[in-house]
Each structure stands twice: as structure tokens, then as C-alpha cells.
Design an enzyme around this catalytic site. Structure first.
Site, mmCIF file in Angstrom:
data_model
loop_
_atom_site.group_PDB
_atom_site.id
_atom_site.type_symbol
_atom_site.label_atom_id
_atom_site.label_comp_id
_atom_site.label_asym_id
_atom_site.label_seq_id
_atom_site.Cartn_x
_atom_site.Cartn_y
_atom_site.Cartn_z
ATOM 1 N N ILE A 95 0.806 -1.228 -0.139
ATOM 2 C CA ILE A 95 -0.013 -0.236 0.145
ATOM 3 C C ILE A 95 0.900 1.193 0.094
ATOM 4 O O ILE A 95 1.632 1.584 1.023
ATOM 5 C CB ILE A 95 -0.986 0.001 1.184
ATOM 6 C CG1 ILE A 95 -1.843 -1.084 1.240
ATOM 7 C CG2 ILE A 95 -1.795 1.352 1.095
ATOM 8 C CD1 ILE A 95 -2.814 -1.219 2.361
ATOM 9 N N THR A 98 -0.018 4.999 2.365
ATOM 10 C CA THR A 98 -0.774 4.498 3.577
ATOM 11 C C THR A 98 -1.498 5.314 4.570
ATOM 12 O O THR A 98 -2.725 5.096 4.973
ATOM 13 C CB THR A 98 0.390 3.679 4.644
ATOM 14 O OG1 THR A 98 0.888 2.635 3.753
ATOM 15 C CG2 THR A 98 -0.144 2.943 5.834
#
Ligand code: IPD
Length: 297
Positions: A95, A98
């Protein structure tokens, strides 16, 4: 010899979309819990979803390509520090963005890069919130695909040359290193990029404006797409930029501090943290990804 980059791309796109579903589910869940952890300080965030997405991706890659090596943000954080070799190596940020993911700001993505002989050769960046899929293979162009069932696939090519920084829309990031040593020179650079020299800001370039998408991979993709002219950041990690380097270069962008720096930084005997980018031209470690080299940099 590395086999078929096109079939690896098909696999990687499918994996990115599967990971995207998990990222979306996680984003819903994280809004109702406070399950956010801190890495090096209170603004360097990690969630259980960063870890879960990386685990998923790592195991799918191991099943499909058992001989490939793997470098991932969360594996690195938990102490797995594989040296970069000439072997095919996936370099993954599960990711990227984040902080956006945690706050529900819809600019977060998975970034999957493939490095071969220490050069990034394939990149897939997928933002599941906007369903924007960026793909690139070295020598074969890069694309933005929107929609899954009836995809609209746009080649990312022919960037407008940028006459000067003054006419640029550019991206910078604040990053998670908020200490004086980093933030003072960094914000001084921001000041010079934005400031009016006629009003006493020495070295001011008065760029059109400055943006921060909050994800290195999405800033780079936006340069490839043409929405930004330049992205400048001090201190990216390889997984933040690996996929984006291929996508930006294939779209005609220039990358400074790219795979050469990555290779040098990971070579034996380097006194630099092997997974940090080497010091580069202007103001310390940085990646600079631009559509065409402006004459006044
Ligand atoms: C970070 C984001 C951020 C950039 C940092 C990255 P993460 O990645 O891309 O925009 O400023 O350099 O490390 O922590 O969200 O995966």
C-alpha cells in the site's frame, strides 16, 4: 534469460486487482477501527492491511514464479533484507500512500515492480479507489487503463516538453522524516520552487503550483499521464519508485536517481543503507521524475 515479460504483466495485473479488492475492504474497515501502528515515528504508519496485502502478493508470486526473488516494504521493515542480485526480483509496496489509506483520501495504490539484472523492467501500479491501472514494460510503452469489464486503455506517450520550471505543475512530498536536518533544507527547496524572486525569495522559480498526492507511485504515474510535469522527492525507497520508473520512462519521462543509483546503493561495500537511494545531484538523496528536462533546473 528472463522469459516473457508480457505474460508476467498479465499475472501482475491480475494480482494487483486482487490486492486492490483487499485494499478497498481494508479501507472500509480501518475507518471504523483505530488499528494503525507506527513505524519509525508517529507519522510513519503501517496497518494490518499493509502486511496482509504483502503476504498475499508474496505467496502468489512464489507460487507462479518460484525462482524469483522478492523485496517488499513490510518484509524489509520486519527484518528481511534481501540483497539485490541479477535475478528477476519483484519489488513491492503493498500500500503506497498508507497515510491516505488510513484517512480515506482516495490516493493509495499497490506498486509492483520487476527488476531484472538490476534494472526495473516492468511496472504495475493500481489505485483501486479510482480504478486507475498504470502498466509499463521496458521498450513496450506504458498505459493507463480505466474500468475492468470494458476497459479504456490509453497509451502514455508523447509528453509535452516543459519549457521551464516556471510553467510547471509539480509534486513534492513532506515524507515521514520530520527532523530538522531533513525538513529545513526540504522546505527551503519548496520555498524556492514556489517563491517569487521579485519579492526577495532568493532563487525563487515561481512554478505554476505544487501538489502532494501522498503516494510516490501515484505522483510518478501522474507525471507519466501528463497531469504533472515533475515529481521531486528526497528519500524514496525502491518499492516506492521501482514500478513507476518503468511507467514514467516508457511515457517519455526522465528519471534522475534511477536504477543506476539503486544498483550502486545495493552493491557490496556501499556505506549507504543498501535500500535507500544514493545521494544525488541537487539537494541530497532524491528521485526526480520529469516529463522533459526543463532548461532552468
Ligand atoms: C510513502 C508515500 C509518501 C512518500 C514516502 C513513501 P508508504 O510510502 O509514497 O508519499 O512521501 O517517501 O515512503 O509509506 O505510504 O508506503
Amino acid at each position: 534469460k528472463l522469459v516473457d515479460l508480457r505474460s508476467i504483466l498479465t499475472f501482475t495485473v491480475k494480482l494487483a486487482r486482487t490486492a486492490g479488492t483487499l485494499i478497498l475492504e481494508g479501507s472500509q474497515a480501518i475507518q471504523t477501527t483505530s488499528d494503525v501502528n507506527e513505524k519509525k515515528n508517529s507519522v510513519d504508519l503501517v496497518t494490518e492491511y499493509d502486511v496482509a496485502v504483502e503476504e498475499l502478493v508474496k505467496s502468489e508470486i512464489a507460487k507462479a514464479y518460484p525462482s524469483f526473488k522478492f523485496i517488499g516494504e513490510e518484509s524489509y521493515s520486519s527484518g528481511t533484507r534481501n540483497e539485490l542480485t541479477d535475478e528477476p526480483t519483484f519489488c513491492v509496496d503493498p500500500i503506497d500512500g498508507t497515510t491516505n489509506f488510513v484517512h480515506g483520501f482516495p490516493f493509495a495504490c499497490i506498486s509492483l515492480g520487476l527488476i531484472y539484472q538490476k534494472r526495473p523492467v516492468l511496472g504495475v501500479i493500481y489505485n483501486p479507489f479510482l480504478d486507475h491501472l498504470y502498466t509499463g514494460i521496458e521498450g513496450q510503452g506504458s498505459f493507463l487503463t480505466r474500468g475492468n469489464s470494458q476497459p479504456l486503455k490509453l497509451p502514455l506517450t508523447n509528453p509535452k516538453p516543459l519549457p521551464s520550471l516556471q510553467k510547471a505543475l509539480l509534486a513534492i512530498e513532506w515524507g515521514s522524516d520530520r527532523g530538522k536536518k531533513t525538513l529545513v533544507p526540504k522546505s527551503d527547496s519548496f520555498l524556492r520552487l514556489a517563491g517569487d524572486p521579485a519579492d526577495g525569495i532568493a532563487g525563487g522559480r515561481m512554478a505554476h503550483s505544487i501538489r502532494s498526492l501522498g503516494s510516490a507511485a501515484l505522483n510518478i504515474s501522474m507525471v507519466a499521464q501528463g497531469g504533472l510535469d515533475l515529481y521531486w522527492e528526497i528519500g524514496c525507497w525502491p518499492w516506492d519508485v521501482c514500478a513507476g520508473i518503468v511507467i514514467a520512462q516508457e511515457a517519455g519521462g526522465a528519471v534522475v536517481g534511477s536504477h543506476a543509483a539503486l544498483a550502486a546503493a545495493t552493491s557490496a561495500g556501499s556505506s549507504i543503507d543498501p535500500f535507500k537511494v544514493t545521494p544525488d545531484v541537487l539537494t541530497g538523496r532524491k528521485y526526480l521524475i520529469i516529463r522533459a528536462i526543463p532548461d532552468t533546473l
